[in-house]
Design a protein around this motif. Structure first.
Motif, PDB file in Angstrom:
ATOM      1  N   ALA A  29       0.616  -1.207  -0.038  1.00 46.38           N
ATOM      2  CA  ALA A  29       0.064   0.046  -0.023  1.00 46.38           C
ATOM      3  C   ALA A  29       0.772   1.338   0.101  1.00 46.38           C
ATOM      4  N   PRO A  30       1.548   1.530  -1.068  1.00 45.83           N
ATOM      5  CA  PRO A  30       2.590   2.669  -1.038  1.00 45.83           C
ATOM      6  C   PRO A  30       1.892   4.058  -0.724  1.00 45.83           C
ATOM      7  N   SER A  31       0.893   4.046  -1.283  1.00 45.36           N
ATOM      8  CA  SER A  31       0.085   5.453  -1.131  1.00 45.36           C
ATOM      9  C   SER A  31      -0.590   5.879   0.384  1.00 45.36           C
ATOM     10  N   LEU A  32      -0.528   4.728   1.188  1.00 46.01           N
ATOM     11  CA  LEU A  32      -1.214   4.826   2.465  1.00 46.01           C
ATOM     12  C   LEU A  32      -0.307   5.520   3.541  1.00 46.01           C
ATOM     13  N   ASN A  33      -0.975   6.371   4.391  1.00 44.77           N
ATOM     14  CA  ASN A  33      -0.193   7.521   5.343  1.00 44.77           C
ATOM     15  C   ASN A  33      -0.718   6.496   6.587  1.00 44.77           C
ATOM     16  N   ALA A  34       0.178   5.987   7.423  1.00 43.74           N
ATOM     17  CA  ALA A  34      -0.133   5.285   8.575  1.00 43.74           C
ATOM     18  C   ALA A  34       0.923   5.346   9.489  1.00 43.74           C
ATOM     19  N   GLU A  35       0.445   5.635  10.811  1.00 45.62           N
ATOM     20  CA  GLU A  35       1.465   5.471  12.015  1.00 45.62           C
ATOM     21  C   GLU A  35       1.484   4.087  12.438  1.00 45.62           C
ATOM     22  N   ALA A  36       0.486   3.517  12.436  1.00 43.41           N
ATOM     23  CA  ALA A  36       0.472   2.123  12.853  1.00 43.41           C
ATOM     24  C   ALA A  36      -0.474   1.213  12.046  1.00 43.41           C
ATOM     25  N   VAL A  37      -0.076  -0.084  11.972  1.00 42.15           N
ATOM     26  CA  VAL A  37      -0.856  -1.100  11.197  1.00 42.15           C
ATOM     27  C   VAL A  37      -1.222  -2.305  11.866  1.00 42.15           C
ATOM     28  N   ALA A  38      -2.106  -3.026  11.763  1.00 37.56           N
ATOM     29  CA  ALA A  38      -2.507  -4.195  12.529  1.00 37.56           C
ATOM     30  C   ALA A  38      -3.291  -5.218  11.635  1.00 37.56           C
ATOM     31  N   PHE A  39      -3.014  -6.249  11.586  1.00 40.03           N
ATOM     32  CA  PHE A  39      -4.109  -7.500  11.165  1.00 40.03           C
ATOM     33  C   PHE A  39      -5.199  -7.820  11.730  1.00 40.03           C
ATOM     34  N   ALA A  48      -5.239   0.332   9.937  1.00 40.41           N
ATOM     35  CA  ALA A  48      -4.285   1.315  10.244  1.00 40.41           C
ATOM     36  C   ALA A  48      -4.827   2.422  10.679  1.00 40.41           C
ATOM     37  N   ALA A  49      -3.843   3.109  11.870  1.00 36.37           N
ATOM     38  CA  ALA A  49      -3.979   4.231  12.452  1.00 36.37           C
ATOM     39  C   ALA A  49      -3.209   5.623  11.684  1.00 36.37           C
ATOM     40  N   SER A  50      -3.957   6.500  11.404  1.00 36.18           N
ATOM     41  CA  SER A  50      -3.266   7.652  10.775  1.00 36.18           C
ATOM     42  C   SER A  50      -3.533   9.041  11.354  1.00 36.18           C
ATOM     43  N   THR A  51      -2.558   9.814  11.280  1.00 31.13           N
ATOM     44  CA  THR A  51      -2.430  11.160  11.708  1.00 31.13           C
ATOM     45  C   THR A  51      -3.381  11.806  10.865  1.00 31.13           C
ATOM     46  N   ARG A  52      -3.487  11.411   9.489  1.00 27.20           N
ATOM     47  CA  ARG A  52      -4.216  12.454   8.704  1.00 27.20           C
ATOM     48  C   ARG A  52      -5.333  12.087   8.228  1.00 27.20           C
ATOM     49  N   ASP A  53      -5.666  10.475   8.267  1.00 30.46           N
ATOM     50  CA  ASP A  53      -6.933   9.831   7.698  1.00 30.46           C
ATOM     51  C   ASP A  53      -7.650   9.233   8.604  1.00 30.46           C
ATOM     52  N   GLY A  54      -7.228   9.194   9.935  1.00 29.57           N
ATOM     53  CA  GLY A  54      -8.140   8.450  11.201  1.00 29.57           C
ATOM     54  C   GLY A  54      -7.695   6.960  11.094  1.00 29.57           C
ATOM     55  N   ASN A  71      -7.155  12.045  14.053  1.00 29.96           N
ATOM     56  CA  ASN A  71      -5.753  11.820  14.243  1.00 29.96           C
ATOM     57  C   ASN A  71      -5.347  10.896  15.104  1.00 29.96           C
ATOM     58  N   PHE A  72      -4.905   9.703  14.505  1.00 25.73           N
ATOM     59  CA  PHE A  72      -4.490   8.520  15.640  1.00 25.73           C
ATOM     60  C   PHE A  72      -3.442   7.957  15.393  1.00 25.73           C
ATOM     61  N   SER A  73      -2.746   7.414  16.483  1.00 23.27           N
ATOM     62  CA  SER A  73      -1.481   6.794  16.539  1.00 23.27           C
ATOM     63  C   SER A  73      -1.643   5.431  17.316  1.00 23.27           C
ATOM     64  N   SER A  74      -0.920   4.551  17.211  1.00 19.24           N
ATOM     65  CA  SER A  74      -0.951   3.392  18.052  1.00 19.24           C
ATOM     66  C   SER A  74      -2.264   2.442  18.084  1.00 19.24           C
ATOM     67  N   LEU A  75      -2.225   1.211  18.011  1.00 25.03           N
ATOM     68  CA  LEU A  75      -2.994   0.292  17.496  1.00 25.03           C
ATOM     69  C   LEU A  75      -2.933  -0.908  18.315  1.00 25.03           C
ATOM     70  N   ASP A  76      -4.408  -1.539  18.736  1.00 24.03           N
ATOM     71  CA  ASP A  76      -4.175  -2.830  19.153  1.00 24.03           C
ATOM     72  C   ASP A  76      -5.743  -3.323  18.973  1.00 24.03           C
TER      73      ASP A  76
END
Length: 621
Positions: A29-39, A48-54, A71-76
């Motif tokens: 996902a090259p265009s994805l803006n994400a601070e954290a990702v999870a399956f 995904a948690a993104s500071t720009r996209d939620g 505007n989100f970061s960290s994920l579980d």
């Protein structure tokens, strides 16, 4: 030279540090803006948690399926039936939140926010215990950490409840919890990774997963695998697999992440890996070829919940110790729970746990009660406690109508360090006090007060090899049960004119873990049970009160989310009655001392548990 290299390879492998190989990575996902990702649990989608996209629900190619703006970061995450519970940090509000996601309907629910903290929260992770209580751990600046109760099963609480604070490493940013092993893993940036007990009633202690003193290394994000944890070292751009081997953690393998300059975030699902390069903000995926060996989990003990709890005692530290239950002779609902505060005196509570009386007579350790004691011309009920200030027996009269306690006198003993006490009342009606000292000595006194002044006649003495404390007498069978803290439980004839021959009831082992503490008898018209505080694993063991003393299993007193009552742990004393006290106590009540008061953190107290719940949990006959 070849021989030296061979020896080096063997040394690296056998010491648990296998040579690193490269992990093949491809952009995802090259265009994805994400601070954290999870399956996503139990599904092909990803989060995904993104500071720009939620907060974003994505398909396995990275295409957006649903969005929760912000505007989100960290994920579980944790599975919750057909839904998924998602935890994240809302950077705009500077608060942690929980939110339900319905992947099938591609719909986000209503967020539940934790209160704003007085410290910056760096990261968070979820934990679900064996009773399906859901918690979130917060990892903050300067070593601040907290555990919050946020739900039960698939339902989130209306208001999250703070369970306890945790002293964490000062530079922690990431955490993960292995639910089956009840272990919280936290990073310490320049030191390594640590494991903590995650259960809310557990003692706060840590075990090193891996530590290092090397400026070229850094402890970063983690992801769980069966029986272990994969940890990311951002400076060396490597993944390390650590697995538990008994109480220790051993490094099993490592993988290099070629092409990544600052790997930061990590998520693993089976063999699938997602990692983020902070240098470019890009995400990469790969497949592990590790064969992690699952570690057998400890057996899960059934849990019962306290329905009531006493007011906290009035002293800090290890203060509350031993309860007793006084039964009102005409109106059982007016019965009282007595409790010792070994830094203050004797306490009396009603059946809802409200403090009714406080007798500040000194450092009382254990207490027991019996009815119908002749105090001069008066008939009263009697409470007797071991007084550590005077190495004596402190006696209290109990008014049989009002339940009011009054000091009734003191019986000195020659014990150098008095500890436990219990009472014995045979069919003839006299009352005996059996006191013990830390050196293993037991003294049996016949109590009387013919002229209104209490006195004790020493009628028997015997000894065990090491420190005892808890004891309880079976008046009907004239049998005394005594606990030797590091050894087990013994039975002995309670009659003063009989030899003190010890018979083993149960020894310390897998089921009964030292210290052996409180002992109590549940005696009904059916079978009689001996209840034992197994302090070493925060549980309570139930055995038959008659030979051959068959074991019926152990249970724990867990958290009552609905009532906002924490569980019980590190229990010293306990008491149980089979008398119908009314309402939830129709088949009796169990009272246990709670050595670690949580939710909120306060001084110690006592927990009240319906015996009917113990019967169900252990399927007692």
């Amino acid at each position: 030279m070849r021989i030296s290299k061979l020896y080096l390879l063997i040394a690296l492998v056998t010491s648990g540090h296998a040579l690193a190989t490269d992990l093949a990575l491809t952009p995802w996902a090259p265009s994805l803006n994400a601070e954290a990702v999870a399956f996503l649990p139990n599904g092909p989608e990803r989060l995904a948690a993104s500071t720009r996209d939620g907060l974003l629900l994505l398909d396995n190619k990275g295409a957006e399926l649903a969005r929760f703006k912000g505007n989100f970061s960290s994920l579980d995450t944790r599975a919750a039936g057909t839904q998924v519970l998602v935890a994240s940090l809302d950077n705009n509000r500077q608060q942690a939140l929980l939110i339900n996601l319905d992947p099938a309907a591609k719909r986000w629910g209503t967020p539940l926010y934790l209160p704003t903290r007085e410290y910056p929260v760096n990261g968070l992770c979820l934990y679900r215990d064996s009773a399906a209580n859901l918690f979130v751990f917060l990892v903050g600046d300067e070593g601040k950490g907290e555990q919050w109760l946020v739900g039960n099963g698939s339902t989130l609480l209306t208001e999250p409840q703070r369970v306890r604070g945790l002293p964490l490493p000062p530079s922690a940013q990431f955490c993960q919890v292995d639910d089956a092993a009840n272990q919280l893993v936290v990073n310490e940036e320049n030191v390594g990774w640590w494991a903590y007990p995650a259960h809310p009633e557990a003692d706060v202690k840590r075990t090193p997963v891996a530590v290092f003193d090397n400026p070229k290394r850094e402890a970063g994000a983690m992801a769980l695998v069966p029986g272990g944890v994969v940890a990311l070292d951002p400076k060396t751009a490597q993944l390390h697999l650590f697995q538990r081997t008994g109480p220790r953690w051993v490094e099993q393998s490592s993988l290099s992440l070629p092409g990544l300059k600052e790997p930061e975030q990590l998520s693993i699902n089976g063999r699938q890996v997602l990692v983020r390069d902070d240098d470019t903000g890009k995400l990469y995926e790969g497949n592990l070829n590790w064969q992690a060996q699952p570690v057998p989990a400890d057996p899960v003990l059934p849990e019962v919940a306290a329905l009531r709890q006493s007011d906290p005692v009035g002293r800090q530290g290890d203060a509350a110790d031993d309860p007793a239950i006084w039964i009102h002779p005409q109106q059982p609902a007016k019965s009282r729970v007595l409790g010792t505060n070994k830094k203050q005196g004797l306490l009396a509570y009603d059946l809802d746990g409200k403090l009714l009386q406080e007798l500040a007579v000194g450092r009382l350790n254990n207490v027991d009660v019996r009815p119908n004691f002749k105090l001069g011309q008066q008939t009263v009920d009697l409470a007797v406690a071991s007084n550590r200030d005077h190495n004596s027996l402190s006696l209290f009269s109990i008014d049989r109508q009002s339940g009011e306690l009054r000091e009734a006198g003191e019986v000195p003993t020659p014990l150098k360090e008095i500890y436990g006490i219990c009472l014995f009342q045979p069919a003839s009606g006299e009352i005996y006090a059996i006191a013990n000292g830390k050196d293993g000595t037991f003294l049996q006194y016949r109590l009387s007060a013919p002229d209104g002044r209490v006195q004790g006649e020493l009628v028997r003495q015997f000894k065990v090899d090491s420190q005892p404390e808890g004891c309880v007498a079976d008046d009907q069978r004239q049998r005394l049960f005594i606990g030797e803290e590091d050894v087990g439980v013994w039975a002995v004839d309670a009659r003063a004119d009989q030899p003190a021959t010890l018979t083993s009831v149960i020894k310390v082992g897998p089921q009964l873990q030292a210290d052996v503490e409180g002992l109590a008898l549940y005696q009904s018209s059916g079978r009689d049970y001996l209840v034992i505080s197994s302090q070493g694993n925060d549980s309570y063991l139930v055995v038959d009160a008659e030979p051959p003393f068959a074991t019926h299993g152990a249970f724990r007193v867990g958290l009552n989310a609905a009532a906002g009552i924490d569980g019980a742990s590190e229990t010293d004393g306990l008491e149980v009655t089979a008398i119908n006290l009314g309402g939830p106590w129709s088949t009796g009540m169990l009272v246990v001392q709670d050595g670690r008061k949580r939710m909120p953190e306060q001084t110690q107290n006592f927990k009240f548990v319906p015996w009917a719940d113990v019967t169900r949990a252990l399927k007692l006959p």
